[in-house]
Design a protein around this motif. Structure first.
Motif, PDB file in Angstrom:
ATOM      1  N   TYR A   1      42.857  26.695  28.203  1.00  0.00           N
ATOM      2  CA  TYR A   1      42.138  27.200  29.553  1.00  0.00           C
ATOM      3  C   TYR A   1      42.469  28.267  29.856  1.00  0.00           C
ATOM      4  O   TYR A   1      41.543  29.289  30.457  1.00  0.00           O
ATOM      5  N   PRO A   2      43.798  28.852  30.079  1.00  0.00           N
ATOM      6  CA  PRO A   2      44.088  30.276  30.696  1.00  0.00           C
ATOM      7  C   PRO A   2      43.275  31.356  29.818  1.00  0.00           C
ATOM      8  O   PRO A   2      42.789  32.367  30.278  1.00  0.00           O
ATOM      9  N   SER A   3      43.268  31.176  28.577  1.00  0.00           N
ATOM     10  CA  SER A   3      42.479  32.147  27.640  1.00  0.00           C
ATOM     11  C   SER A   3      40.992  32.320  27.887  1.00  0.00           C
ATOM     12  O   SER A   3      40.147  33.312  28.131  1.00  0.00           O
ATOM     13  N   ALA A   4      40.261  30.882  28.359  1.00  0.00           N
ATOM     14  CA  ALA A   4      39.052  31.238  28.485  1.00  0.00           C
ATOM     15  C   ALA A   4      38.758  31.718  29.977  1.00  0.00           C
ATOM     16  O   ALA A   4      37.887  32.551  30.312  1.00  0.00           O
ATOM     17  N   VAL A   5      39.722  31.504  30.963  1.00  0.00           N
ATOM     18  CA  VAL A   5      39.661  32.059  32.300  1.00  0.00           C
ATOM     19  C   VAL A   5      39.646  33.548  32.045  1.00  0.00           C
ATOM     20  O   VAL A   5      38.712  34.877  32.462  1.00  0.00           O
ATOM     21  N   LYS A   6      40.612  34.207  31.325  1.00  0.00           N
ATOM     22  CA  LYS A   6      40.852  35.507  30.940  1.00  0.00           C
ATOM     23  C   LYS A   6      39.706  35.905  30.320  1.00  0.00           C
ATOM     24  O   LYS A   6      39.207  37.171  30.440  1.00  0.00           O
ATOM     25  N   GLN A   7      39.003  35.429  29.044  1.00  0.00           N
ATOM     26  CA  GLN A   7      37.761  35.823  28.456  1.00  0.00           C
ATOM     27  C   GLN A   7      36.790  36.142  29.315  1.00  0.00           C
ATOM     28  O   GLN A   7      35.996  37.266  29.503  1.00  0.00           O
TER      29      GLN A   7
ATOM     30  N   GLY B   1      33.175  47.580  39.259  1.00  0.00           N
ATOM     31  CA  GLY B   1      31.857  47.377  39.354  1.00  0.00           C
ATOM     32  C   GLY B   1      31.363  46.940  40.565  1.00  0.00           C
ATOM     33  O   GLY B   1      30.041  46.726  40.756  1.00  0.00           O
ATOM     34  N   GLY B   2      32.121  46.862  41.771  1.00  0.00           N
ATOM     35  CA  GLY B   2      31.809  46.674  42.865  1.00  0.00           C
ATOM     36  C   GLY B   2      31.423  45.068  43.335  1.00  0.00           C
ATOM     37  O   GLY B   2      31.172  44.699  44.503  1.00  0.00           O
ATOM     38  N   GLY B   3      31.685  44.148  42.566  1.00  0.00           N
ATOM     39  CA  GLY B   3      31.588  42.811  42.684  1.00  0.00           C
ATOM     40  C   GLY B   3      32.985  41.947  42.646  1.00  0.00           C
ATOM     41  O   GLY B   3      33.993  42.568  42.970  1.00  0.00           O
ATOM     42  N   SER B   4      32.578  40.626  42.375  1.00  0.00           N
ATOM     43  CA  SER B   4      33.896  39.792  42.734  1.00  0.00           C
ATOM     44  C   SER B   4      33.978  38.921  41.301  1.00  0.00           C
ATOM     45  O   SER B   4      32.988  38.451  40.822  1.00  0.00           O
ATOM     46  N   PHE B   5      35.251  38.538  41.132  1.00  0.00           N
ATOM     47  CA  PHE B   5      35.492  37.425  40.172  1.00  0.00           C
ATOM     48  C   PHE B   5      36.213  36.208  41.125  1.00  0.00           C
ATOM     49  O   PHE B   5      37.463  36.397  41.747  1.00  0.00           O
ATOM     50  N   VAL B   6      35.510  35.302  41.136  1.00  0.00           N
ATOM     51  CA  VAL B   6      35.949  33.920  41.777  1.00  0.00           C
ATOM     52  C   VAL B   6      36.240  33.083  40.921  1.00  0.00           C
ATOM     53  O   VAL B   6      35.632  32.494  40.416  1.00  0.00           O
ATOM     54  N   PHE B   7      37.561  32.531  40.991  1.00  0.00           N
ATOM     55  CA  PHE B   7      38.092  31.507  39.935  1.00  0.00           C
ATOM     56  C   PHE B   7      38.312  30.254  41.255  1.00  0.00           C
ATOM     57  O   PHE B   7      39.057  30.289  42.001  1.00  0.00           O
ATOM     58  N   THR B   8      37.663  29.027  40.571  1.00  0.00           N
ATOM     59  CA  THR B   8      37.912  28.017  41.556  1.00  0.00           C
ATOM     60  C   THR B   8      38.761  27.116  40.854  1.00  0.00           C
ATOM     61  O   THR B   8      38.897  27.029  39.509  1.00  0.00           O
TER      62      THR B   8
END
Length: 196
Positions: free
Chosen positions: A139-145, A156-163
């Motif tokens: 799982y940690p690798s999937a999130v990192k990927q 890039g001006g956006g966001s990465f949101v992790f639930t």
């Protein structure tokens, strides 16, 4: 400081609160000029990607597609396989809201397909990662990927949101849970252990 799960709340309440929070976070990160730009193809950096279209991801797709601040954005739902794409479309669009323009703004694809496209250097401005750990060996690798290969990054001006889930904490009998709370033993709780 990261958000925490402090009480056991009925799942519908948590889901609705999470969706409102995610929508707010994405609205705050979206500049007016980008929010009202023309829809782009899947490889454009103006797209918004939802990784994991289960209950939360599908509901978030539906809310973002119907929200006026995202009226010109393409929402890309990313799944492990194409098996649920028809069901996701049925959940996102009902007879009253369905229309050619709205339906064109939802792109459903697989992680494999979108990663093969991202190798060409293309990425998404905004990414919401809401896939559960149960679908991944690492799982940690999937999130990192997702963060490194799908998201265009902070420049890039956006966001990465992790639930995430408070299910990794030992909290029992309605006890308050914070980031400092002890976590479950990953060996005794392999499902939750994937998140630790």
């Amino acid at each position: 400081r990261p958000l925490t799960a402090s009480h056991f709340i009925p799942s519908r309440t948590v889901t609705m609160a999470a969706l409102r929070l995610l929508s707010t976070l994405l609205l705050m990160s979206t500049s007016a000029s980008r929010a009202f730009s023309a829809p782009q193809p899947i490889t454009s950096t103006s797209d918004l990607a939802i990784v994991g279209c289960g209950v939360l991801g599908t509901s978030l797709c539906k809310q973002l597609l119907s929200h006026p601040d995202f009226a010109s954005r393409t929402v890309t739902g990313i799944t492990k396989s194409t098996g649920r794409h028809g069901a996701i479309r049925e959940q996102v669009f009902n007879a009253k809201e369905s229309g050619d323009e709205l339906e064109k703004r939802l792109v459903l694809t697989t992680m494999e397909d979108v990663l093969s496209q991202s190798e060409s250097g293309r990425s998404f401005t905004d990414v919401v990662f809401c896939a559960p750990p149960s679908g991944f060996e690492d799982y940690p690798s999937a999130v990192k990927q997702a963060a490194t290969q799908l998201w265009s990054g902070p420049d890039g001006g956006g966001s990465f949101v992790f639930t995430s889930s408070g299910g990794v904490y030992e909290g029992v009998d309605g006890e308050t849970v914070t980031e400092e709370s002890p976590t479950l033993d990953p060996e005794k709780n392999p499902r939750q252990g994937r998140m630790i």
